[in-house]
Design an enzyme around this catalytic site. Structure first.
Site, PDB file in Angstrom:
ATOM      1  CD  GLU A  21      -8.759  -6.279  -9.712  1.00 55.57           C
ATOM      2  OE1 GLU A  21      -7.734  -5.851  -9.137  1.00 55.57           O
ATOM      3  OE2 GLU A  21      -9.824  -5.667  -9.709  1.00 55.57           O
ATOM      4  CG  HIS A  45      -1.797   1.203   1.334  1.00 56.79           C
ATOM      5  ND1 HIS A  45      -1.408   2.333   2.019  1.00 56.79           N
ATOM      6  CD2 HIS A  45      -3.022   1.479   0.829  1.00 56.79           C
ATOM      7  CE1 HIS A  45      -2.357   3.241   1.948  1.00 56.79           C
ATOM      8  NE2 HIS A  45      -3.357   2.748   1.233  1.00 56.79           N
ATOM      9  NE  ARG A  93      -5.136   3.762  -7.438  1.00 58.43           N
ATOM     10  CZ  ARG A  93      -3.829   3.689  -7.667  1.00 58.43           C
ATOM     11  NH1 ARG A  93      -3.228   2.522  -7.656  1.00 58.43           N
ATOM     12  NH2 ARG A  93      -3.127   4.769  -7.911  1.00 58.43           N
ATOM     13  N   GLY A 123      -5.204  -5.659 -14.192  1.00 57.00           N
ATOM     14  CA  GLY A 123      -4.626  -5.159 -12.945  1.00 57.00           C
ATOM     15  C   GLY A 123      -3.606  -6.156 -12.433  1.00 57.00           C
ATOM     16  CB  CYS A 144      -4.528  -0.136 -15.134  1.00 48.69           C
ATOM     17  SG  CYS A 144      -5.626  -1.355 -14.368  1.00 48.69           S
TER      18      CYS A 144
END
Length: 850
Positions: free
Chosen positions: A715, A426, A532, A736, A801
């Site tokens: 994803e 993150h 996002r 993703g 992406c």
């Protein structure tokens, strides 16, 4: 003179000698070019790659023929000459031929101290690099005759034979040692890490020592004609009297500078003709060798000799400025300029960087997750970071690992440092998106949140202490070190303008806020490939409403809370559309599990109970009910959109109302809506039906027509495998690769940093798959998904992406696979633009050469 023997071939370097980079290496070829430019190069003999391989195999013939190329008694040096300068090679050995007799001879002409210094230096180098003895045994503070005598005695004691006196014997062993060093396992691994092929060869050049020790003005130096940090035109370098080469010119050496200034005596003052010749040689080399060169030279009794010339070592910003100026001066073409700059070098221009300087002490290292450098006061939570920002005090946010609730603190901080995490954790992803220097996985530190201290490198830092983080190199310094400012100047813009003329794959940006979008627009991104939306909900005013929605018991109550979020989302999207001015904007619907919006501490839950006017027990119970063993695979993405459809309804309405508003004042907007974490066609059908219904309602209410495109973020492995049927309801597929890599490997990107280095070292993985796209495994899923999707829908737009999208290697993969575009963090957009241009140029050149 060309010599051939049965086991070894060598050639004196002359204008016409058959010297090539592929047979004798870059140094040998460069010396030949300098000779052709009429520069005073000492007599030099080059040994080919084949000759060095023979020597490494033990086939060393008599070198009498080679030695005959030089005057009797001539001291020699041997230097490596690999095909590529970056591949390195064994260190140079100087003063071969020094022995007792030569010591006596030089003592007569130049004095005993000079002769002793030369002899001792050779003994030290020979003992360490040829005889492989402990160098500490021969280390002395000041060269003197007793030290030389002691070194000769120690050598004889260790080797059980006297120090070799015959120059041919000395040269034979030097060549054998350097050849074997190149073929050693550790050397092979080191140069492979630098991109050298397994069979890379090494040449050697044997060169006459060009003095530096005469009674008149004598010494050694290096000179270059640009600043290696900025690329500005200026003469820099160092010169030392009574020296022999680069090894004498370290930062602690007693040197004089080249040009006259306030520092005192200079080479320009002391030897003006030699200085003028060096300036002239530099100008010639720049034009004829088509590069800014650094020249190594010696002066012997006032006579100038050029020993070598290499490309000036330079920073990324200097590289850009240099190639643009070479094009302006019509020395190289644009395409060559583009190929000369490493794409990742552009990161140095986009962010502040640590100024290389003596005294900078690194006390902690981690993973360089987001480039740039910053210094500030230590803070240990988001509240402290925001408070520091409100006082205009730069701060560094330190966490074990960050979570979505740290977003506000990251926005307020100047840099981020975490104990855990990897390249796609993150903190790393958000840091790159914000252009925020970030170091993750700094496992050498320990955080005490209660005491608010950081312990690392035997030092304890408290909240408020100043540190510097270098996200480019993954290093942390105590205090505030000097920084270089970004260099987004005319050279930067010119180079990227040339890149856009030739690249043939689209480059978009991942941008979550209007601020991100402005950066993307400034860096000439061709739209937003991933917005996002959940990051918009962590602002203070929105977070409370979001939590009210989470704790609502019924759909009407959830809609009531979402109605309060609607105007905020609409304003966000309107801002994005207006900034992008008609360029495509791809908005990903809400993705994370709801528990990420809840406090993680008892005190935080108590404060939330007060804010919502609910019993603490109810807040705690609901928080426990929302918690998941593995939220990465839990109630998130499209699963939330189907089970709590009010969230996606609100977001779709905000998108369409923003579309109408932005289109009324500017270019028509065609938003792209992306559904996350899809694994089944039916999921897309359900969400598409609701989004279509919201679009119809907004058209009726606003009396306005608009178009939109709905697609899927691929994803999960199943989405890639079932892309053919999913494409029936999707206008685009965007891979993703962050989550797709996690699910393909069954590996958490946040935890992988604990063992990934060991896996790479033991060659389980060739590279961290979260840092470098796994083209064999994850890449095969991308190829399958793209092919199956386009088989169903020929006009399907396909893109990447994930965080891999900014890597040159990933761009090459996507370009070869026929993807329409890649999307990456805003600060990676310039890197991607240059990388894409280089790929197009190389492919075109390869076709033309067939």
């Amino acid at each position: 003179m060309q010599k051939y023997m049965s086991l070894i071939d060598y050639a004196e370097i002359t204008n016409s000698a058959p010297i090539t980079r592929r047979s004798h290496g870059w140094r040998a070829k460069c010396l030949q070019r300098l000779i052709r430019l009429d520069m005073p190069v000492p007599r030099t003999v080059a040994l080919s790659f084949g000759a060095v391989r023979s020597i490494a195999a033990g086939q060393v013939p008599s070198l009498g023929g080679l030695m005959s190329a030089f005057p009797k008694g001539q001291l020699l040096s041997v230097r490596p000459s690999s095909e590529n300068t970056a591949w390195g090679g064994p260190g140079a050995i100087l003063n071969i031929g020094m022995n007792d007799a030569k010591h006596a001879e030089i003592s007569e002409t130049c004095g005993e101290p000079v002769a002793t210094a030369l002899y001792l230096r050779f003994v030290q180098a020979y003992a360490a690099y040829v005889a492989r003895l402990d160098p500490d045994m021969f280390d002395v503070t000041e060269p003197c005759l007793p030290a030389l005598q002691a070194a000769l005695r120690d050598y004889e004691s260790e080797m059980e034979e006297p120090f070799p006196q015959h120059p041919i014997a000395q040269l034979t062993e030097v060549l054998r040692s350097m050849a074997r060093a190149w073929e050693g396992t550790s050397a092979r691994l080191l140069r492979q890490a630098k991109g050298a092929p397994l069979e890379a060869g090494l040449g050697l050049v044997v060169q006459a020592m060009a003095g530096g020790i005469g009674r008149g003005e004598s010494g050694a130096g290096i000179i270059q004609f640009i600043d290696p940090v900025t690329g500005a035109t200026q003469i820099t370098g160092r010169y030392k009297s009574e020296a022999q080469g680069r090894g004498d010119l370290g930062p602690d050496a007693d040197v004089m500078y080249l040009t006259h200034d306030k520092r005192g005596a200079s080479l320009e003052d002391r030897c003006p003709q030699a200085f003028a010749d060096l300036v002239r040689f530099g100008a010639i080399a720049r034009v004829k060798l088509r590069e800014e060169m650094q020249i190594e030279f010696t002066i012997d009794d006032g006579v100038l000799w050029v020993l070598d010339a290499v490309k000036v070592p330079r920073s990324g910003r200097a590289a850009v400025r240099t190639v643009v100026q070479l094009v302006a001066d019509k020395i190289i073409p644009k395409d060559e300029a583009l190929l000369r700059v490493a794409p990742n070098a552009l990161s140095e221009l986009l962010h502040r960087q640590v100024l290389p300087k003596r005294g900078n002490t690194v006390f902690l290292k981690g993973i360089a997750a987001s480039p740039g450098a910053a210094h500030g006061k230590l803070v240990f939570d988001s509240t402290a970071a925001q408070a520091s920002a409100s006082r205009d005090e730069p701060c560094i946010l330190v966490r074990r690992e960050t979570s979505p609730e740290d977003i506000r603190g990251m926005h307020a901080a100047s840099g981020v440092l975490t104990e855990r995490g990897g390249m796609t954790s993150h903190a790393a992803v958000i840091g790159r998106g914000l252009g925020l220097p970030c170091i993750v996985g700094a496992s050498g530190m320990r955080i005490d949140r209660r005491a608010k201290t950081l312990t690392a490198g035997g030092q304890v830092f408290r909240e408020g202490d100043v540190i510097t983080v270098d996200g480019t190199r993954g290093e942390v310094y105590a205090g505030a070190v000097d920084l270089l400012e970004p260099a987004l100047d005319d050279s930067f813009r010119t180079l990227l303008g040339w890149a856009d003329e030739v690249r043939d794959i689209g480059i978009r940006a991942n941008a979550d806020t209007p601020a991100d979008a402005r950066i993307a627009r400034d860096f000439k991104a061709q739209g937003i490939g991933l917005c996002r939306t959940e990051h918009m909900f962590f602002e203070d005013d929105r977070l409370t409403v979001m939590r009210e929605m989470i704790f609502a018991d019924t759909a009407p109550d959830r809609r009531a809370a979402l109605d309060r979020l609607l105007p905020m989302q609409r304003a966000d999207f309107t801002g994005l559309f207006e900034i992008m001015q008609g360029l495509p904007v791809c908005i990903r619907l809400f993705d994370p599990p709801l528990h990420e919006f809840l406090p993680h501490t008892r005190e935080g839950l108590r404060q939330l109970a007060d804010a919502l006017d609910k019993p603490l027990s109810e807040i705690t119970r609901r928080a426990e009910a929302l918690s998941e063993f593995n939220p990465m695979l839990g109630m998130r993405g499209v699963r939330l959109g189907i089970t709590l459809p009010e969230i996606y309804d609100m977001q779709a309405r905000a998108i369409f109302e923003a579309t109408v508003a932005a289109s009324s004042t500017g270019a028509p907007v065609v938003p792209e809506i992306m559904i996350p974490l899809v694994s089944a066609m039916r999921e897309v059908e359900i969400v598409k039906a609701r989004v279509d219904a919201v679009a119809a309602a907004v058209r009726a209410e606003q009396g306005a027509e608009f178009d939109y495109r709905l697609g899927v973020m691929v994803e999960t492995p199943r989405a890639a495998l079932r892309a053919g049927e999913i494409a029936n309801h999707a206008a685009f597929l965007s891979f993703g690769t962050n989550d797709l890599t996690q699910m393909t490997y069954g590996l958490s990107r946040d935890d992988a940093g604990r063992f990934m280095s060991e896996y790479v070292q033991q060659r389980v993985f060739p590279e961290d798959p979260f840092h470098m796209l796994d083209v064999d495994g994850v890449g095969e899923l991308l190829l399958l998904g793209a092919a199956r999707g386009r088989a169903t829908r020929p006009g399907l737009t396909v893109s990447m992406c994930g965080e891999h999208g900014g890597n040159p290697e990933s761009i090459a993969f996507c370009r070869d696979a026929g993807f329409d575009y890649v999307s990456c963090s805003p600060f990676r957009v310039p890197v991607a633009r240059l990388a894409a241009a280089q790929l197009a140029i190389r492919e075109r050149d390869a076709k033309n050469s067939r």
